[in-house]
Scaffold this active site. Structure first.
Site, mmCIF file in Angstrom:
data_model
loop_
_atom_site.group_PDB
_atom_site.id
_atom_site.type_symbol
_atom_site.label_atom_id
_atom_site.label_comp_id
_atom_site.label_asym_id
_atom_site.label_seq_id
_atom_site.Cartn_x
_atom_site.Cartn_y
_atom_site.Cartn_z
ATOM 1 N N TYR A 220 0.838 -1.198 0.000
ATOM 2 C CA TYR A 220 0.000 0.000 0.000
ATOM 3 C C TYR A 220 0.875 1.252 0.000
ATOM 4 O O TYR A 220 1.326 1.673 1.065
ATOM 5 C CB TYR A 220 -0.875 0.043 1.252
ATOM 6 C CG TYR A 220 -1.996 -0.964 1.346
ATOM 7 C CD1 TYR A 220 -2.318 -1.822 0.307
ATOM 8 C CD2 TYR A 220 -2.779 -1.025 2.504
ATOM 9 C CE1 TYR A 220 -3.369 -2.712 0.414
ATOM 10 C CE2 TYR A 220 -3.830 -1.906 2.616
ATOM 11 C CZ TYR A 220 -4.116 -2.751 1.569
ATOM 12 O OH TYR A 220 -5.162 -3.629 1.680
ATOM 13 N N LYS B 27 -1.368 -7.764 -2.577
ATOM 14 C CA LYS B 27 -2.708 -7.173 -2.497
ATOM 15 C C LYS B 27 -2.519 -5.676 -2.583
ATOM 16 O O LYS B 27 -1.713 -5.094 -1.845
ATOM 17 C CB LYS B 27 -3.311 -7.574 -1.156
ATOM 18 C CG LYS B 27 -4.578 -6.869 -0.743
ATOM 19 C CD LYS B 27 -5.069 -7.539 0.541
ATOM 20 C CE LYS B 27 -6.359 -6.972 1.055
ATOM 21 N NZ LYS B 27 -6.179 -5.820 1.921
HETATM 22 O O1 LIG Z 1 -5.955 1.243 5.369
HETATM 23 P P1 LIG Z 1 -7.309 1.368 4.770
HETATM 24 O O2 LIG Z 1 -7.293 1.770 3.351
HETATM 25 O O3 LIG Z 1 -8.226 2.186 5.589
HETATM 26 O O4 LIG Z 1 -7.979 -0.072 4.741
HETATM 27 C C1 LIG Z 1 -7.354 -1.189 5.241
HETATM 28 C C2 LIG Z 1 -8.328 -2.325 5.249
HETATM 29 O O5 LIG Z 1 -8.514 -2.723 3.931
HETATM 30 C C3 LIG Z 1 -8.214 -4.081 3.809
HETATM 31 O O6 LIG Z 1 -6.875 -4.167 3.369
HETATM 32 C C4 LIG Z 1 -9.190 -4.724 2.857
HETATM 33 O O7 LIG Z 1 -10.501 -4.593 3.337
HETATM 34 P P2 LIG Z 1 -11.622 -3.816 2.537
HETATM 35 O O8 LIG Z 1 -12.065 -4.744 1.421
HETATM 36 O O9 LIG Z 1 -12.712 -3.569 3.525
HETATM 37 O O10 LIG Z 1 -11.024 -2.558 1.970
HETATM 38 C C5 LIG Z 1 -8.280 -4.638 5.215
HETATM 39 O O11 LIG Z 1 -7.497 -5.771 5.337
HETATM 40 C C6 LIG Z 1 -7.819 -3.487 6.030
HETATM 41 O O12 LIG Z 1 -8.345 -3.477 7.298
#
Ligand SMILES: O=P(O)(O)OC[C@H]1O[C@](O)(COP(=O)(O)O)[C@@H](O)[C@@H]1O
Length: 281
Positions: free
Chosen positions: A156, A191
């Site tokens: 990310y 991911k």
């Molecule tokens: O950091 P962000 O963007 O708020 O979201 C993180 C969340 O998104 C995820 O990576 C994926 O979940 P979602 O499908 O709800 O977006 C979760 O594992 C994590 O809690």
């Protein structure tokens, strides 16, 4: 002959991916990462056993959780599905600047004791704390690979420099950079964010150089078809599926959404047809 570890990694990856090389994985670390308010739209899903039982029954390929939730509800994940244990996270309670760090909250040995098939960790590429997360990932990957366990990187990109230089963290140039960095640091599965189009996501897939790239679900869309369309584009772009949390557990009845996603991911069905077949539209 392959080293024993390589055989273990391959076998365990197969618990997530069907023969088509694609997977639909349920993400459930939100109670920690976002807080229990994420479950307020359908409060009974705050109980991990209830929601995990539902997603497993609907045909999900794998489930991702933090160690403590695996202890409570891991036995709901049938042995023919993949169990992914994530070893890093952060709370939303931290001061804003500290939210650019995911801390390690458990160890590979814990995940193995819990029956994990894969070990996951997040790296916020571009964060001022990137160095800490790189080291965490390197230590987790090295140890897990040694024991025959695949590692998943939630790649990310985020941080002030990215916002300044590219305007948004979903800019495909940044997302593909994160995917490449994940591949170069030894991830067996990646991911990451949706880049907004099939063409740009295809570049992310190319940058990962053969490591499967899965979509990170994102916030729940009001219209289920909007989300199915994104997943369809991910598949068209060569993506390997999706890891989905809120678009599943924030729906009163998650089953039709999961079944429609399976149609799109595994049966190449048109999203509108899939949504109609499952009564979503
Ligand atoms: O950091 P962000 O963007 O708020 O979201 C993180 C969340 O998104 C995820 O990576 C994926 O979940 P979602 O499908 O709800 O977006 C979760 O594992 C994590 O809690």
């Amino acid at each position: 002959m392959d080293a024993y570890q390589s055989v273990g990694i391959r076998r365990r990856l197969k618990r997530f991916f069907r023969r088509d090389g694609r997977a639909l994985i349920f993400a459930m670390d939100h109670g920690f990462e976002h807080g229990p308010t994420d479950f307020e739209p359908v409060w009974e899903h705050i109980n991990p056993r209830i929601i995990i039982r539902k997603v497993v029954r609907a045909g999900i390929d794998g489930v991702m959780m933090l160690p403590g939730i695996v202890r409570m509800a891991g036995d709901e994940v049938k042995s023919d599905r993949g169990l992914m244990v994530k070893l890093t996270s952060k709370t939303n309670l931290r001061p804003k600047e500290e939210q650019l760090l995911q801390s390690q909250l458990g160890f590979v040995d814990d995940a193995i004791k819990l029956g994990a098939d894969a070990i996951a960790a997040t790296v916020y590429w571009g964060s001022p704390q990137e160095d800490v997360m790189m080291r965490q990932f390197a230590e987790i990957a090295s140890y897990a690979h040694d024991l025959g366990f695949p590692v998943v990187q939630f790649a990310y990109p985020r941080g002030p420099y990215i916002n300044e230089k590219y305007g948004r963290k979903e800019d495909y140039r940044v997302v593909m950079y994160g995917a490449r960095a994940a591949a170069e640091t030894g991830a067996d599965m990646i991911k990451t964010y949706w880049t907004g189009s099939k063409e740009t996501f295809a570049k992310v897939v190319d940058a990962a150089a053969g490591v499967p790239v899965l979509l990170s679900g994102g916030a729940k869309t009001e219209n289920p078809l909007d989300f199915l369309n994104v997943v369809w584009e991910v598949i068209e772009a060569g993506g390997a599926g999706a890891v989905v949390g809120r678009n599943i557990f924030q729906r009163e009845n998650p089953e039709p959404m999961i079944k429609a996603l399976i149609r799109v991911i595994h049966r190449n069905e048109d999203p509108e047809e899939a949504a109609k077949a499952e009564g979503l539209i």
